[in-house]
Design a protein around this motif. Structure first.
Motif, PDB file in Angstrom:
ATOM      1  N   LEU A   1       8.597  59.155 -46.720  1.00 22.84           N
ATOM      2  CA  LEU A   1       8.914  58.786 -47.931  1.00 22.84           C
ATOM      3  C   LEU A   1       7.732  59.200 -49.014  1.00 22.84           C
ATOM      4  CD1 LEU A   1      10.990  55.594 -47.768  1.00 22.84           C
ATOM      5  CD2 LEU A   1      11.936  57.817 -47.819  1.00 22.84           C
ATOM      6  N   LYS A   2       7.884  59.792 -50.344  1.00 24.43           N
ATOM      7  CA  LYS A   2       6.829  59.952 -51.139  1.00 24.43           C
ATOM      8  C   LYS A   2       6.400  58.630 -51.519  1.00 24.43           C
ATOM      9  CE  LYS A   2       9.743  63.666 -53.284  1.00 24.43           C
ATOM     10  NZ  LYS A   2      11.326  63.149 -52.582  1.00 24.43           N
ATOM     11  N   HIS A   3       5.132  58.398 -51.571  1.00 28.59           N
ATOM     12  CA  HIS A   3       4.707  57.003 -51.520  1.00 28.59           C
ATOM     13  C   HIS A   3       3.033  57.300 -52.075  1.00 28.59           C
ATOM     14  CE1 HIS A   3       4.998  52.572 -50.818  1.00 28.59           C
ATOM     15  NE2 HIS A   3       3.472  52.449 -51.025  1.00 28.59           N
ATOM     16  N   GLY A   4       2.684  56.935 -53.327  1.00 29.89           N
ATOM     17  CA  GLY A   4       1.357  57.216 -53.605  1.00 29.89           C
ATOM     18  C   GLY A   4       1.385  58.215 -54.543  1.00 29.89           C
ATOM     19  N   LYS A   5       0.248  58.776 -54.939  1.00 30.22           N
ATOM     20  CA  LYS A   5      -0.103  59.601 -55.968  1.00 30.22           C
ATOM     21  C   LYS A   5       0.736  60.883 -55.623  1.00 30.22           C
ATOM     22  CE  LYS A   5      -3.141  61.397 -59.535  1.00 30.22           C
ATOM     23  NZ  LYS A   5      -4.761  61.396 -59.704  1.00 30.22           N
ATOM     24  N   GLY A   6       1.556  61.723 -56.609  1.00 31.72           N
ATOM     25  CA  GLY A   6       2.018  62.821 -56.347  1.00 31.72           C
ATOM     26  C   GLY A   6       2.618  63.660 -57.278  1.00 31.72           C
ATOM     27  N   LYS A   7       3.183  64.905 -57.113  1.00 27.95           N
ATOM     28  CA  LYS A   7       3.772  65.940 -58.279  1.00 27.95           C
ATOM     29  C   LYS A   7       4.947  66.361 -57.445  1.00 27.95           C
ATOM     30  CE  LYS A   7      -0.583  67.435 -59.933  1.00 27.95           C
ATOM     31  NZ  LYS A   7      -1.460  68.793 -60.350  1.00 27.95           N
ATOM     32  N   VAL A   8       6.135  66.497 -58.478  1.00 24.68           N
ATOM     33  CA  VAL A   8       7.426  66.969 -58.226  1.00 24.68           C
ATOM     34  C   VAL A   8       7.693  68.091 -59.137  1.00 24.68           C
ATOM     35  CG1 VAL A   8      10.009  66.572 -58.346  1.00 24.68           C
ATOM     36  CG2 VAL A   8       8.359  64.536 -57.550  1.00 24.68           C
ATOM     37  N   TYR A   9       8.243  69.180 -58.307  1.00 24.86           N
ATOM     38  CA  TYR A   9       8.628  70.568 -59.089  1.00 24.86           C
ATOM     39  C   TYR A   9      10.319  70.598 -58.707  1.00 24.86           C
ATOM     40  CZ  TYR A   9       3.574  71.260 -58.472  1.00 24.86           C
ATOM     41  OH  TYR A   9       2.174  71.038 -58.520  1.00 24.86           O
ATOM     42  N   SER A  10      10.525  71.418 -59.730  1.00 22.94           N
ATOM     43  CA  SER A  10      12.008  71.991 -59.986  1.00 22.94           C
ATOM     44  C   SER A  10      12.195  72.998 -58.824  1.00 22.94           C
ATOM     45  CB  SER A  10      12.419  72.249 -61.279  1.00 22.94           C
ATOM     46  OG  SER A  10      11.651  73.422 -61.546  1.00 22.94           O
ATOM     47  N   ARG A  11      13.550  73.337 -58.625  1.00 22.22           N
ATOM     48  CA  ARG A  11      13.868  74.412 -57.759  1.00 22.22           C
ATOM     49  C   ARG A  11      13.179  75.631 -58.165  1.00 22.22           C
ATOM     50  NH1 ARG A  11      16.882  74.028 -53.374  1.00 22.22           N
ATOM     51  NH2 ARG A  11      17.801  71.950 -52.779  1.00 22.22           N
ATOM     52  N   GLN A  12      12.869  75.781 -59.615  1.00 24.01           N
ATOM     53  CA  GLN A  12      12.585  76.975 -60.092  1.00 24.01           C
ATOM     54  C   GLN A  12      10.828  76.924 -60.063  1.00 24.01           C
ATOM     55  OE1 GLN A  12      14.818  75.101 -61.757  1.00 24.01           O
ATOM     56  NE2 GLN A  12      16.384  76.280 -60.544  1.00 24.01           N
ATOM     57  N   GLY A  13      10.396  75.955 -59.415  1.00 20.08           N
ATOM     58  CA  GLY A  13       8.769  76.001 -59.300  1.00 20.08           C
ATOM     59  C   GLY A  13       8.137  75.440 -60.376  1.00 20.08           C
ATOM     60  N   VAL A  14       8.917  74.737 -61.401  1.00 16.36           N
ATOM     61  CA  VAL A  14       8.007  74.151 -62.716  1.00 16.36           C
ATOM     62  C   VAL A  14       8.023  72.582 -62.449  1.00 16.36           C
ATOM     63  CG1 VAL A  14       8.334  73.580 -64.915  1.00 16.36           C
ATOM     64  CG2 VAL A  14       9.451  75.519 -63.999  1.00 16.36           C
ATOM     65  N   LEU A  15       6.681  72.324 -62.540  1.00 14.82           N
ATOM     66  CA  LEU A  15       6.235  71.090 -62.533  1.00 14.82           C
ATOM     67  C   LEU A  15       7.276  69.898 -63.401  1.00 14.82           C
ATOM     68  CD1 LEU A  15       4.198  68.684 -61.441  1.00 14.82           C
ATOM     69  CD2 LEU A  15       2.861  69.275 -63.381  1.00 14.82           C
ATOM     70  N   GLU A  16       7.768  69.044 -62.824  1.00 18.81           N
ATOM     71  CA  GLU A  16       8.604  68.123 -63.573  1.00 18.81           C
ATOM     72  C   GLU A  16       7.970  66.770 -63.905  1.00 18.81           C
ATOM     73  OE1 GLU A  16      13.281  69.451 -62.506  1.00 18.81           O
ATOM     74  OE2 GLU A  16      12.303  67.897 -61.019  1.00 18.81           O
ATOM     75  N   ALA A  17       7.429  66.383 -62.919  1.00 22.16           N
ATOM     76  CA  ALA A  17       6.649  65.011 -62.887  1.00 22.16           C
ATOM     77  C   ALA A  17       5.384  64.971 -62.087  1.00 22.16           C
ATOM     78  CB  ALA A  17       7.648  63.868 -62.531  1.00 22.16           C
ATOM     79  N   GLU A  18       4.686  63.757 -62.521  1.00 21.63           N
ATOM     80  CA  GLU A  18       3.500  63.666 -61.477  1.00 21.63           C
ATOM     81  C   GLU A  18       3.084  62.165 -61.874  1.00 21.63           C
ATOM     82  OE1 GLU A  18      -0.341  65.609 -62.192  1.00 21.63           O
ATOM     83  OE2 GLU A  18       0.291  66.064 -64.594  1.00 21.63           O
ATOM     84  N   GLY A  19       2.287  61.412 -60.953  1.00 21.92           N
ATOM     85  CA  GLY A  19       2.260  60.108 -61.088  1.00 21.92           C
ATOM     86  C   GLY A  19       2.228  59.347 -59.848  1.00 21.92           C
ATOM     87  N   GLN A  20       2.652  57.998 -59.874  1.00 26.40           N
ATOM     88  CA  GLN A  20       2.654  57.367 -58.792  1.00 26.40           C
ATOM     89  C   GLN A  20       4.105  56.946 -58.239  1.00 26.40           C
ATOM     90  OE1 GLN A  20       0.107  55.675 -56.964  1.00 26.40           O
ATOM     91  NE2 GLN A  20      -1.236  56.734 -58.377  1.00 26.40           N
ATOM     92  N   PHE A  21       4.282  57.049 -56.966  1.00 27.74           N
ATOM     93  CA  PHE A  21       5.560  57.009 -56.333  1.00 27.74           C
ATOM     94  C   PHE A  21       5.604  55.811 -55.307  1.00 27.74           C
ATOM     95  CE2 PHE A  21       5.361  61.206 -57.784  1.00 27.74           C
ATOM     96  CZ  PHE A  21       6.917  61.943 -57.691  1.00 27.74           C
ATOM     97  N   LYS A  22       6.885  55.380 -55.243  1.00 29.38           N
ATOM     98  CA  LYS A  22       6.948  54.057 -54.268  1.00 29.38           C
ATOM     99  C   LYS A  22       8.205  54.327 -53.520  1.00 29.38           C
ATOM    100  CE  LYS A  22       7.159  49.307 -53.870  1.00 29.38           C
ATOM    101  NZ  LYS A  22       6.816  47.871 -54.787  1.00 29.38           N
ATOM    102  N   GLU A  23       8.241  54.504 -52.358  1.00 30.34           N
ATOM    103  CA  GLU A  23       9.584  54.421 -51.640  1.00 30.34           C
ATOM    104  C   GLU A  23      10.352  55.748 -52.192  1.00 30.34           C
ATOM    105  OE1 GLU A  23      11.336  50.647 -51.551  1.00 30.34           O
ATOM    106  OE2 GLU A  23       9.874  49.734 -50.374  1.00 30.34           O
ATOM    107  N   ASP A  24       9.904  56.923 -52.117  1.00 34.52           N
ATOM    108  CA  ASP A  24      10.611  58.058 -52.828  1.00 34.52           C
ATOM    109  C   ASP A  24      10.920  58.196 -54.178  1.00 34.52           C
ATOM    110  OD1 ASP A  24      10.765  60.095 -50.700  1.00 34.52           O
ATOM    111  OD2 ASP A  24      12.862  59.942 -50.728  1.00 34.52           O
ATOM    112  N   ALA A  25      10.500  57.119 -54.877  1.00 32.91           N
ATOM    113  CA  ALA A  25      10.913  57.174 -56.461  1.00 32.91           C
ATOM    114  C   ALA A  25       9.573  57.025 -57.272  1.00 32.91           C
ATOM    115  CB  ALA A  25      12.114  56.245 -56.675  1.00 32.91           C
ATOM    116  N   MET A  26       9.316  57.616 -58.410  1.00 37.39           N
ATOM    117  CA  MET A  26       8.365  57.353 -59.246  1.00 37.39           C
ATOM    118  C   MET A  26       8.480  55.990 -59.745  1.00 37.39           C
ATOM    119  SD  MET A  26       7.412  60.794 -61.552  1.00 37.39           S
ATOM    120  CE  MET A  26       5.736  59.943 -62.085  1.00 37.39           C
TER     121      MET A  26
END
Length: 460
Positions: free
Chosen positions: A100-125
């Motif tokens: 699961l996403k857990h800790g600091k990270g970045k999420v991108y759209s299917r088009q490769g565009v950065l959507e979000a970055e920050g802290q994650f816990k159990e797969d959710a920001m």
């Protein structure tokens, strides 16, 4: 298996993708290739989807994606480029725990565009994070819970202008809904119900109107004008400064200025320590306790006794830092005698620049002092007749309120009330039978005794 190795899928798992894999040799990939310890994936490795497309590359711990890594989208309708490389768009890069996403990270759209970055816990920001528009401009910076805006944060339009700063709940900014409006009206009524205080009432009404209009501007996609909500209360003791500060905290909470609106009161003794270096820690403790609400500093001018007061200067510097770091969720109200507060602000430009709301608490008039006494009686189940009231007004009107240095105002009346209760108690205790009505009533006898004891002179 220990060391570097390769793990393959069962034939029935890759069967649905057999034709695709045959037509694209680059998709002839195993399930996993990388480090093993005791037959389990542990260390650096690369994992593939059953279709042969790259799924994950990074750290593993006991068969789980755990540590730093990059996760790629599952192929649905792969493009020609993705088929040629066997790699889809990057979905997430950052830290994992048990897949699961857990800790600091970045999420991108299917088009490769950065959507979000920050802290994650159990797969959710969850925690501090930033959400982005498709053009790369930050949309929101602040607290998130399960991917939704929740807590303190700043919201921007696509041009990068901040249009709201404050509280968010379940993805939506805090709005002045009908139920919130009713709570604000109750607090306004509580403020308006206080005796006197015209300056405080006017200033707070101005602030409430300002915040409401800024909220409407945000509803229409307009920027909200940021202001500082710190205040200076100046005036003699007993003029209602602490009472008003408590009400302001609660109103600010409902308006979204503060997250909790609680009230913390302190003074020099609560902020200044006996050794250099310890004062900053002491201030940090008080600020931490007050974060989300109002920090009320009484007799604030005492923080600077003179230019050589190193402890007071350290306290001021620490408070200035807190006002900057927590400017969106901490309101500081400094209070004290009018002349001393003016000298205090003049002596410290850093402090003065952060306060632009000044409220003068004037002495109560003798009529207002009488109204406070009447209110105390009503609140505490006491009453009196006209002879008592006439004496009370006469005695109060003889007090030179305007010329008494540091007149104690409301405290004077509370002291007077308590002493009258004592006089009534001493009178009643001599009776064999005491009725309910007698327990509630001040009589002219009580007033005459108070005058004889010169209570009106001795409770300044």
């Amino acid at each position: 298996m220990d060391g570097y190795g390769t793990l393959y899928y069962e034939e029935d798992v890759i069967a649905p993708f057999k034709e695709l894999r045959m037509q694209n040799l680059q998709l002839h990939q195993p399930q996993y290739e990388g480090d093993f310890v005791h037959g389990m994936k542990k260390g650096k490795g690369t994992q593939y989807y059953p279709s042969g497309f790259l799924q994950y590359k990074g750290d593993f711990m006991w068969n789980h994606m755990q540590g730093a890594g990059r996760l790629y989208y599952a192929p649905e309708k792969p493009t020609a480029e993705e088929l040629a490389t066997g790699i889809t768009k990057l979905q997430y890069e950052g830290y994992f725990f048990e897949d699961l996403k857990h800790g600091k990270g970045k999420v991108y759209s299917r088009q490769g565009v950065l959507e979000a970055e920050g802290q994650f816990k159990e797969d959710a920001m969850t925690g501090k994070g930033t959400l982005y528009y498709a053009n790369g401009q930050a949309k929101y910076i602040g607290e998130l819970v399960n991917g939704d805006k929740h807590g303190r944060g700043d919201f921007y339009n696509e041009e990068g202008k901040i249009i709201y700063s404050g509280e968010f709940i379940d993805g939506e900014r805090l709005r002045i809904r009908p139920e919130v409006e009713r709570e604000i009206e109750k607090l306004q009524a509580q403020l308006d119900g206080l005796v006197g205080l015209p300056n405080a009432k006017k200033e707070l009404h101005n602030l409430i109107n300002f915040i409401k209009i800024q909220s409407l501007r945000v509803d229409h996609g307009l920027t909200s004008f940021p202001i500082t909500y710190h205040l200076v209360f100046s005036g003699n003791p007993g003029t209602g400064k602490t009472t008003v500060a408590r009400i302001i905290g609660q109103i600010y909470k409902h308006l979204g200025v503060l997250s909790s609106g609680h009230f913390v009161e302190t003074d020099r003794a609560g902020l200044v320590a006996g050794y250099v270096g310890q004062t900053a820690l002491k201030v940090q403790e008080v600020v931490k306790k007050a974060t989300g609400g109002v920090l009320f500093i009484d007799e604030a001018y005492s923080l600077i006794n003179d230019k050589q007061d190193a402890f007071g200067k350290e306290a001021i510097d620490s408070l200035l830092k807190a006002m900057e770091d927590l400017r969106d969720d901490l309101v500081i109200i400094v209070a004290g005698y009018t002349e001393l507060m003016e000298q205090f602000l003049q002596s410290n430009p850093g402090f003065k620049s952060r306060f632009n709301h000044f409220v003068q608490f004037d002495n109560f008039s003798t009529d207002e002092l009488y109204d406070i006494f009447a209110m105390l009686c009503q609140q505490n189940d006491y009453r009196y007749g006209d002879p008592f009231a006439d004496h009370m007004r006469t005695q109060l009107h003889q007090i030179p309120v305007a010329t008494i240095t540091n007149f104690s105002n409301g405290r004077y009346i509370r002291n007077l009330f308590e002493k009258l209760v004592t006089i009534q108690s001493n009178r009643l205790i001599l009776q064999q039978h005491i009725t309910r009505q007698e327990l509630m009533e001040f009589t002219e006898i009580d007033m005459i005794q108070a005058i004889a004891e010169k209570l009106f002179d001795r409770t300044f």
